[in-house]
Motif scaffolding. Structure first.
Motif, PDB file in Angstrom:
ATOM      1  N   VAL A 195      48.580  33.701  42.181  1.00 57.89           N
ATOM      2  CA  VAL A 195      48.946  33.191  43.509  1.00 57.89           C
ATOM      3  C   VAL A 195      48.354  34.066  44.616  1.00 57.89           C
ATOM      4  CG1 VAL A 195      50.907  32.684  45.051  1.00 57.89           C
ATOM      5  CG2 VAL A 195      51.056  32.143  42.625  1.00 57.89           C
ATOM      6  N   ARG A 196      47.986  35.317  44.318  1.00 57.38           N
ATOM      7  CA  ARG A 196      47.538  36.242  45.367  1.00 57.38           C
ATOM      8  C   ARG A 196      46.070  36.623  45.138  1.00 57.38           C
ATOM      9  NH1 ARG A 196      45.745  39.774  48.649  1.00 57.38           N
ATOM     10  NH2 ARG A 196      47.123  41.046  49.962  1.00 57.38           N
ATOM     11  N   ALA A 197      45.196  36.031  45.960  1.00 56.65           N
ATOM     12  CA  ALA A 197      43.761  36.347  45.869  1.00 56.65           C
ATOM     13  C   ALA A 197      43.446  37.588  46.698  1.00 56.65           C
ATOM     14  CB  ALA A 197      42.950  35.161  46.370  1.00 56.65           C
ATOM     15  N   TYR A 198      42.358  38.245  46.383  1.00 59.91           N
ATOM     16  CA  TYR A 198      41.911  39.403  47.171  1.00 59.91           C
ATOM     17  C   TYR A 198      40.407  39.548  47.060  1.00 59.91           C
ATOM     18  CZ  TYR A 198      43.284  41.199  42.545  1.00 59.91           C
ATOM     19  OH  TYR A 198      43.474  41.338  41.193  1.00 59.91           O
TER      20      TYR A 198
ATOM     21  N   LEU B  46      40.389  40.355  30.720  1.00 60.46           N
ATOM     22  CA  LEU B  46      41.124  40.083  31.963  1.00 60.46           C
ATOM     23  C   LEU B  46      41.255  38.572  32.114  1.00 60.46           C
ATOM     24  CD1 LEU B  46      39.010  42.587  34.031  1.00 60.46           C
ATOM     25  CD2 LEU B  46      41.455  42.832  33.694  1.00 60.46           C
ATOM     26  N   TRP B  47      42.360  38.124  32.650  1.00 63.19           N
ATOM     27  CA  TRP B  47      42.513  36.677  32.794  1.00 63.19           C
ATOM     28  C   TRP B  47      43.537  36.350  33.878  1.00 63.19           C
ATOM     29  CZ3 TRP B  47      47.169  34.112  31.834  1.00 63.19           C
ATOM     30  CH2 TRP B  47      48.175  34.898  31.250  1.00 63.19           C
ATOM     31  N   ARG B  48      43.447  35.100  34.346  1.00 60.95           N
ATOM     32  CA  ARG B  48      44.410  34.578  35.317  1.00 60.95           C
ATOM     33  C   ARG B  48      44.704  33.124  34.981  1.00 60.95           C
ATOM     34  NH1 ARG B  48      44.356  39.045  37.319  1.00 60.95           N
ATOM     35  NH2 ARG B  48      44.401  39.590  39.522  1.00 60.95           N
TER      36      ARG B  48
ATOM     37  N   ALA C  14      37.958  32.078  43.237  1.00 59.85           N
ATOM     38  CA  ALA C  14      38.696  33.219  43.802  1.00 59.85           C
ATOM     39  C   ALA C  14      39.238  34.110  42.686  1.00 59.85           C
ATOM     40  CB  ALA C  14      39.841  32.717  44.682  1.00 59.85           C
ATOM     41  N   MET C  15      39.734  33.497  41.625  1.00 59.73           N
ATOM     42  CA  MET C  15      40.281  34.288  40.504  1.00 59.73           C
ATOM     43  C   MET C  15      39.162  35.041  39.773  1.00 59.73           C
ATOM     44  SD  MET C  15      43.491  34.063  40.708  1.00 59.73           S
ATOM     45  CE  MET C  15      43.251  33.974  42.484  1.00 59.73           C
ATOM     46  N   ALA C  16      37.976  34.424  39.697  1.00 61.28           N
ATOM     47  CA  ALA C  16      36.840  35.117  39.063  1.00 61.28           C
ATOM     48  C   ALA C  16      36.524  36.390  39.851  1.00 61.28           C
ATOM     49  CB  ALA C  16      35.634  34.190  39.017  1.00 61.28           C
ATOM     50  N   THR C  17      36.573  36.297  41.166  1.00 67.24           N
ATOM     51  CA  THR C  17      36.361  37.489  42.008  1.00 67.24           C
ATOM     52  C   THR C  17      37.448  38.529  41.738  1.00 67.24           C
ATOM     53  OG1 THR C  17      35.278  36.201  43.735  1.00 67.24           O
ATOM     54  CG2 THR C  17      36.236  38.312  44.405  1.00 67.24           C
ATOM     55  N   CYS C  18      38.696  38.083  41.678  1.00 65.69           N
ATOM     56  CA  CYS C  18      39.808  39.019  41.431  1.00 65.69           C
ATOM     57  C   CYS C  18      39.637  39.729  40.087  1.00 65.69           C
ATOM     58  CB  CYS C  18      41.149  38.289  41.460  1.00 65.69           C
ATOM     59  SG  CYS C  18      41.602  37.682  43.090  1.00 65.69           S
ATOM     60  N   LEU C  19      39.205  38.993  39.080  1.00 72.94           N
ATOM     61  CA  LEU C  19      39.034  39.608  37.755  1.00 72.94           C
ATOM     62  C   LEU C  19      37.912  40.642  37.785  1.00 72.94           C
ATOM     63  CD1 LEU C  19      39.443  36.497  35.399  1.00 72.94           C
ATOM     64  CD2 LEU C  19      41.130  38.247  35.978  1.00 72.94           C
TER      65      LEU C  19
END
Lengths: 375, 88
Positions: free
Chosen positions: A120-123, B11-13, A77-82
């Motif tokens: 914490v917030r996916a999109y 970019l990172w998380r 999910a974070m890969a998508t957000c990035l």
């Protein structure tokens, strides 16, 4: 194994980390069947961030396999957000070069400004706002950059005057929602779009400073989205509402002034009430108290019903929208577009003009008989 | 200040037990485990390799010689991916 049903558990995941919420999670790891069900629903509702946060602090006890799966699901999910953040920066760069003002809406702006940690917030898509007068230019810029429009414009100039947004697809499968306002008609037409261009709130993505709506307008958008865009309302938009209200950054008096000016107080009150009841929020704040007491007038109640009732068709919403449109000429232009869409639009929908009109008529008559049945 | 530092535009998380990093021109993100994420957190500011190894080893309570090679390898991988660069 626990006695909690899946819906309660999903609600508890969505509420994790929300101050004042009272939706308990479980005391021991779920069995495989319940876990697999939860993980599938978390993914469908884009709650991967809340799930990872709950697992990371053992609020949701997990087996080794469940923790691994949570990590994988969250990382995806974070890969998508990035990737979406990169797209957002590209759009901002293109618009800046074309002198088109832009504000980031929902996903990335909520994640960066309204949650303590954007993880914490996916999109799942990019939402940006441009001024109505720049909408056609913005579309042209994005088309030139390789995007393609999924649904043709109803009639030339319709989007700029009346639409909430239009969707452009990017070659890698992502979508850009290009907005000129925050809600579908009828509510969208009540919004004074000048209010959306108050000084934006900056946030930094990959070293680039982007602008979001101010906190008050961001909260109002969260409310419109939660109350109007899905029936039944979805958990993540409701979490956004609770998050933004409890975060307390938005000035409640300014929120109420804008809600009233936009004719959207009923939708805002409904969203806040729903968020409070869904997550069992015990904290009483100015806006939650207001939402609890708020009683919509007859016109507001009708508008809200038209917008949210299951089975309501676009034609019914469109007719309700007429009362929000000022001026005979503008009303006529709106109706003309609905009744006589351009050929390209009809061709894409696979209908002729006659069938289009019959669909609209059936929809409106269906609405009348629905009202009679419930009178 | 010289040293290894995150690349401009990366970019990172945070992730569960790690971090997800998307370098400026990369097609796919890198998924870092917990030690990788600890190094990533450090590289918000420039760090020489030896200083980074010492800082992380001290934080983890292990001998610096045990982690120095791993950190050098990770830094090289991050550099190859375009996620970090050396600031002279």
């Amino acid at each position: 194994m626990t006695g909690r049903n899946g819906a309660d558990l999903l609600r508890a995941v969505a509420a994790h980390g929300l101050a004042g919420a009272d939706v308990p999670l479980v005391d021991e790891p779920l069995d495989d069947e319940a876990w697999n069900r939860l993980l599938a629903r978390v993914t469908a509702e884009r709650l991967q961030g809340q799930l990872a946060a709950a697992v990371s602090v053992d609020a949701l006890p997990a087996t080794h396999r469940q923790r691994e799966e949570t990590a994988q699901t969250h990382a995806a999910a974070m890969a998508t957000c990035l990737a979406l953040d990169r797209l957002l920066c590209d759009i901002d760069e293109e618009f800046e070069a074309a002198h088109i003002p832009m504000r980031v809406l929902k996903g990335s702006s909520f994640a960066h400004l309204d949650y303590g940690d954007p993880a914490v917030r996916a999109y799942g898509d990019v939402d940006v706002l441009v001024p109505s007068k720049h909408l056609e230019q913005a579309v042209a810029v994005l088309l030139a950059a390789g995007c393609h429009r999924q649904v043709p414009e109803l009639r030339p100039g319709f989007d700029r005057r009346f639409a909430k947004s239009l969707t452009l697809a990017v070659s890698d499968g992502y979508e850009i929602d290009l907005h000129r306002t925050l809600a579908l008609e009828p509510f969208g037409l009540g919004i004074d779009t000048d209010d959306l261009w108050d000084a934006g709130e900056p946030f930094v993505v990959g070293g680039r400073t982007l602008l979001a709506l101010p906190a008050e307008q961001r909260l109002l958008h969260a409310c419109y989205h939660a109350a109007l865009d899905n029936n039944p309302p979805r958990l993540l938009p409701l979490r956004d509402v609770a998050q933004l209200v409890l975060e307390g950054v938005a000035d409640p008096d300014r929120v109420l002034v804008l809600a009233d000016r936009w004719g959207g107080a009923a939708a805002v009150a409904q969203a806040i009430q729903l968020a409070w009841s869904t997550f069992g929020v015990s904290d009483v704040v100015h806006l939650s108290e207001w939402a609890k007491r708020y009683r919509p007038g007859p016109k507001e109640a009708r508008t809200l019903l038209v917008h949210t009732a299951i089975g309501r068709r676009h034609a019914q919403k469109a007719m309700a929208a007429l009362s929000f449109i000022n001026g005979v000429e503008t009303k006529a232009a709106y109706l003309r577009a609905l009744l006589f869409p351009q050929r390209e639009f009809l061709r894409q929908r696979g209908v002729g003009h006659g069938a289009w009109l019959r669909q609209g008529t059936r929809s409106l008559l269906g609405g009348r008989s629905h009202r009679r049945r419930h009178a | 200040v010289s040293g290894w530092v995150r690349a401009s535009g990366v970019l990172w998380r945070n992730a569960l037990d790690g971090a997800v990093v998307l370098p400026p021109d990369a097609a796919e993100p890198l998924v870092l485990n917990a030690p990788g994420a600890a190094l990533w957190a450090l590289l918000e500011e420039p760090y020489e390799l030896d200083d980074a190894a010492t800082t992380l080893a001290t934080a983890a309570g292990v001998d610096v010689n045990r982690v120095a090679n791993d950190i050098a390898t990770l830094l090289r991988d991050l550099n190859d991916a375009g996620a970090v660069g050396y600031q002279p």
